[in-house]
Design an enzyme around this catalytic site. Sequence first.
Site, PDB file in Angstrom:
ATOM      1  N   SER A  26       7.021  22.940  19.240  1.00 28.95           N
ATOM      2  CA  SER A  26       6.505  22.617  20.561  1.00 28.95           C
ATOM      3  C   SER A  26       5.095  22.024  20.478  1.00 28.95           C
ATOM      4  CB  SER A  26       6.565  23.872  21.432  1.00 28.95           C
ATOM      5  OG  SER A  26       6.352  23.576  22.782  1.00 28.95           O
TER       6      SER A  26
ATOM      7  N   ASP B 177      13.600  23.321  23.305  1.00 30.06           N
ATOM      8  CA  ASP B 177      12.380  23.890  22.733  1.00 30.06           C
ATOM      9  C   ASP B 177      12.600  24.618  21.409  1.00 30.06           C
ATOM     10  OD1 ASP B 177       9.921  25.043  22.317  1.00 30.06           O
ATOM     11  OD2 ASP B 177       9.910  26.232  24.141  1.00 30.06           O
TER      12      ASP B 177
END
Length: 286
Positions: free
Chosen positions: A46, A174
């Site tokens: 991320s 993610d």
Amino acid sequence: MTDKVGSTPSIALALGGGGARGLAHIHAIQALDELGLRPTAISGSSIGAIMGAGMASGLSGKDIEVHARSILSRRAEVLARVWRSRPATFSEMMESGLRLGQFNAPRVVGAFLPEAIPETFQELKIPLHVTATDYYGHCLAVLSEGDLVSSLAASAALPAIFCPVERDGRLLIDGGIYNPVPFDILEGKADLVIAIDVVGAPSKTSAKVPTTVEMMFGATQLMMQSIIAMKLESRRPDILLRPPVSRFRVLDFLKINAIMEETAGLKEELKRAIDAAFTAAAKHGA
């Protein structure tokens, strides 16, 4: 700092996910710059993948800080870039139904990246390993070649905010869902592995009951901390640091000044940890 020509241990750097909390990674990158250390490999999840891409592109920690402050210190600039990243047409917006998590991750991430970040992994100056979660494959995806921006976007595609990213026939979300601090994928790539964890944990800042969205993000933090704890039971990085980020929320990017100030101690903490690790390595090799 141990200073023996040709004997300095090699390092690899793992930068964890955490949204705005990941601005603290800038201090870690600056510490390595000031020590004259260049990782042999970088991994990131991320925001950690995005920060890692900056370093792997040849940007200094100071370069990354200047770029981040030039955007995030001005609310109007942030809103303008987000606005330019909106669905281009009404039909595009309605294609999958109007819903939470409508933002196109590659478009948004691309709008905020420094120009120095190249289009492909192959153009980077340091090998970079970006983590994402293969939604239908039910597994971790490690991206290290091909298109860079879509990989960074996939790694940052938090479901509550972004649409998933389709890449190489996989639907990716993610990277923190499966591997919040990807130090394990750097095993064997350097003498010492350094990991920076910015996941944080829900912090009570007022007497108000958290909103539904705040509860969702907080529950995600708890899940990620559980994953990290389980990983640490089987293997640990040589250096693991956790700057004080818990009072900040995942989308608190406009609080860059407060985040940078509160986590400023990370720079010297990392320097001390590296010095101790290098000293121990020198004694062990003596």
